[in-house]
Design a protein around this motif. Sequence first.
Motif, PDB file in Angstrom:
ATOM      1  N   GLN A 116      70.739 106.882  -9.802  1.00 15.35           N
ATOM      2  CA  GLN A 116      70.323 105.699  -9.067  1.00 15.35           C
ATOM      3  C   GLN A 116      69.629 106.064  -7.620  1.00 15.35           C
ATOM      4  O   GLN A 116      68.670 105.574  -7.238  1.00 15.35           O
ATOM      5  N   ASP A 117      70.209 106.965  -7.100  1.00  9.00           N
ATOM      6  CA  ASP A 117      69.756 107.641  -5.707  1.00  9.00           C
ATOM      7  C   ASP A 117      68.257 108.193  -5.963  1.00  9.00           C
ATOM      8  O   ASP A 117      67.395 107.947  -5.171  1.00  9.00           O
ATOM      9  N   LEU A 118      68.061 108.862  -7.030  1.00  6.08           N
ATOM     10  CA  LEU A 118      66.809 109.468  -7.384  1.00  6.08           C
ATOM     11  C   LEU A 118      65.697 108.384  -7.369  1.00  6.08           C
ATOM     12  O   LEU A 118      64.625 108.285  -6.890  1.00  6.08           O
ATOM     13  N   GLY A 119      66.098 107.335  -8.226  1.00  8.21           N
ATOM     14  CA  GLY A 119      65.211 106.096  -8.519  1.00  8.21           C
ATOM     15  C   GLY A 119      64.807 105.235  -7.280  1.00  8.21           C
ATOM     16  O   GLY A 119      63.723 105.099  -7.070  1.00  8.21           O
ATOM     17  N   LEU A 120      65.995 105.125  -6.262  1.00  8.13           N
ATOM     18  CA  LEU A 120      65.590 104.309  -5.218  1.00  8.13           C
ATOM     19  C   LEU A 120      64.944 105.213  -4.345  1.00  8.13           C
ATOM     20  O   LEU A 120      63.748 104.650  -3.655  1.00  8.13           O
ATOM     21  N   PHE A 121      65.104 106.273  -4.156  1.00 12.25           N
ATOM     22  CA  PHE A 121      64.240 107.126  -3.113  1.00 12.25           C
ATOM     23  C   PHE A 121      62.865 107.486  -3.587  1.00 12.25           C
ATOM     24  O   PHE A 121      61.949 107.189  -2.894  1.00 12.25           O
ATOM     25  N   SER A 122      62.849 107.627  -4.946  1.00 14.27           N
ATOM     26  CA  SER A 122      61.507 108.172  -5.370  1.00 14.27           C
ATOM     27  C   SER A 122      60.624 107.055  -5.421  1.00 14.27           C
ATOM     28  O   SER A 122      59.377 107.186  -5.157  1.00 14.27           O
ATOM     29  N   SER A 123      60.959 105.748  -5.941  1.00 14.73           N
ATOM     30  CA  SER A 123      60.025 104.602  -6.069  1.00 14.73           C
ATOM     31  C   SER A 123      59.553 104.284  -4.534  1.00 14.73           C
ATOM     32  O   SER A 123      58.182 104.012  -4.548  1.00 14.73           O
ATOM     33  N   MET A 124      60.188 104.415  -3.719  1.00 14.23           N
ATOM     34  CA  MET A 124      59.568 104.029  -2.335  1.00 14.23           C
ATOM     35  C   MET A 124      58.634 105.098  -1.734  1.00 14.23           C
ATOM     36  O   MET A 124      57.617 104.753  -1.393  1.00 14.23           O
ATOM     37  N   TYR A 125      59.043 106.276  -1.967  1.00 16.28           N
ATOM     38  CA  TYR A 125      58.059 107.237  -1.589  1.00 16.28           C
ATOM     39  C   TYR A 125      57.020 107.454  -2.205  1.00 16.28           C
ATOM     40  O   TYR A 125      55.658 107.684  -1.691  1.00 16.28           O
ATOM     41  N   ASN A 126      57.073 107.214  -3.498  1.00 16.00           N
ATOM     42  CA  ASN A 126      55.982 107.288  -4.452  1.00 16.00           C
ATOM     43  C   ASN A 126      54.921 106.016  -4.018  1.00 16.00           C
ATOM     44  O   ASN A 126      53.709 106.189  -3.993  1.00 16.00           O
ATOM     45  N   PHE A 127      55.424 104.894  -3.707  1.00 18.74           N
ATOM     46  CA  PHE A 127      54.817 103.811  -3.438  1.00 18.74           C
ATOM     47  C   PHE A 127      54.082 103.938  -2.206  1.00 18.74           C
ATOM     48  O   PHE A 127      52.921 103.455  -1.825  1.00 18.74           O
ATOM     49  N   ALA A 128      54.904 104.348  -1.219  1.00 17.92           N
ATOM     50  CA  ALA A 128      54.441 104.690   0.088  1.00 17.92           C
ATOM     51  C   ALA A 128      53.180 105.487   0.231  1.00 17.92           C
ATOM     52  O   ALA A 128      51.798 105.461   0.690  1.00 17.92           O
ATOM     53  N   MET A 129      53.083 106.672  -0.558  1.00 21.99           N
ATOM     54  CA  MET A 129      52.145 107.461  -0.658  1.00 21.99           C
ATOM     55  C   MET A 129      51.050 106.958  -1.547  1.00 21.99           C
ATOM     56  O   MET A 129      49.704 107.088  -1.050  1.00 21.99           O
ATOM     57  N   LYS A 130      51.126 106.151  -2.418  1.00 19.13           N
ATOM     58  CA  LYS A 130      49.986 105.551  -3.177  1.00 19.13           C
ATOM     59  C   LYS A 130      49.498 104.606  -2.402  1.00 19.13           C
ATOM     60  O   LYS A 130      48.187 104.427  -2.688  1.00 19.13           O
ATOM     61  N   HIS A 131      50.029 103.784  -1.608  1.00 16.37           N
ATOM     62  CA  HIS A 131      49.210 102.731  -0.818  1.00 16.37           C
ATOM     63  C   HIS A 131      48.946 103.361   0.565  1.00 16.37           C
ATOM     64  O   HIS A 131      48.816 102.354   1.594  1.00 16.37           O
ATOM     65  N   LYS A 132      49.211 104.597   0.999  1.00 18.77           N
ATOM     66  CA  LYS A 132      48.521 105.382   1.889  1.00 18.77           C
ATOM     67  C   LYS A 132      49.523 104.701   3.405  1.00 18.77           C
ATOM     68  O   LYS A 132      48.717 104.543   4.352  1.00 18.77           O
ATOM     69  N   PHE A 133      50.784 104.620   3.094  1.00 20.25           N
ATOM     70  CA  PHE A 133      51.370 104.432   4.346  1.00 20.25           C
ATOM     71  C   PHE A 133      51.909 105.916   4.978  1.00 20.25           C
ATOM     72  O   PHE A 133      52.481 106.530   4.426  1.00 20.25           O
ATOM     73  N   LYS A 134      51.486 105.906   6.114  1.00 19.71           N
ATOM     74  CA  LYS A 134      51.739 107.134   6.768  1.00 19.71           C
ATOM     75  C   LYS A 134      53.161 107.354   7.461  1.00 19.71           C
ATOM     76  O   LYS A 134      53.508 108.402   7.540  1.00 19.71           O
TER      77      LYS A 134
END
Length: 380
Positions: free
Chosen positions: A155-173
């Motif tokens: 669960q921890d990996l899923g929560l963490f990864s989904s946000m950071y992958n989303f942030a990078m994909k949508h160019k949130f610095k």
Amino acid sequence: MKKTNNYQICSNCIMDTSDKTLTFDEDGVCEYCVNFKENIEPNWFPNKKGIEKITPLIEKIKKDGKNKDHDCIIGLSGGLDSSYATYVAVEKFGLRPLIFHCDAGWNSDISTSNIQKMVNNLNLDLVTHVINWEEMKDLQRAFFKSQVPFVDQAQDLGLFSSMYNFAMKHKFKYVITGGNNSTECIRECVDWTYFSTDTKHVKDIHRKFGERKLNTFPMCDIFKYQLYFRFVKGMKVIKILDNYPYIKNEAIKELQENFDWKPYKMKHYESRFTRFYESYWTTKKHGFDKRRAYLSSEILSGQISREEALDRISQPELTEDEMMNDFRYVAKKLDWTEEEFKQIFNGDNKSFRDYKNNFFWIKLATKISNVLTNDKRLFR
């Protein structure tokens, strides 16, 4: 500092030798407390000085986000740390975050309600990523079968990864998190809570015990996050609560008064899975209580006394009936009978070291990252 083979509890906090590698000085003070006094406290400013120190960064975030819908992103679980970080970011510093939530299938009713209250009252935009339940379930079943202590790693990996992958994909610095010294200056040892982002470890456990492919499960390993995202792509992770007065009980009161926000019995209990894992599974099967780290953090940050913490740790947060209800709920949700789940519970305990892992390289990367990001928490 020396290690003892006999039971010992720190004379300053309530960490004890349920953490089997913990060492103590000649006065019986554990290494966490020594590190706090020597390294964390002198470099931590949850006050006016901290606000002054972070203000130039806040102004840069606003400047870089000008003419954009949002100037940063915040992951919101509905728990106290992320909720208060959201409140401080918006109301105290005037930021315009996009709120990101990951639904891993274990949200409590209270957490869902808290998220909606924060988003609606602060007039924020919310994006929710829902992890494929069949894949989440299969990975969680695999971790239980593996017999490692940190069964919440999936669960921890899923929560963490989904946000950071989303942030990078949508160019949130700029990524703002609820991480903080006030309630978590003690980083638990790896034998209690191994690195959720060691994907080599996760994949080995799934390869041995999983039953279906993880085609869509979000993965972001520690090297991608700590090195590539931060030092190549320029992502900045900001623990905003380390530069603002954050007192747990006062924060709860503020959120209650402003948003009718509802508190939980203990840290991380916004997830029904984590509540079960921490209150029942680790204490009864693996012999350690993660509340020791949480309460000891509050002792070191001056929020509770050692006597209060000892009184709190002397009793479980949940009644036996509540824990058994959670046992049945988790078993059913993971498609096991109670008897099948009991058999797993009674199995031989193992360590993350019994499976493939990147621990050597993670230790090196973490030490480098701690220097570059000024994280003074003890890594052990």
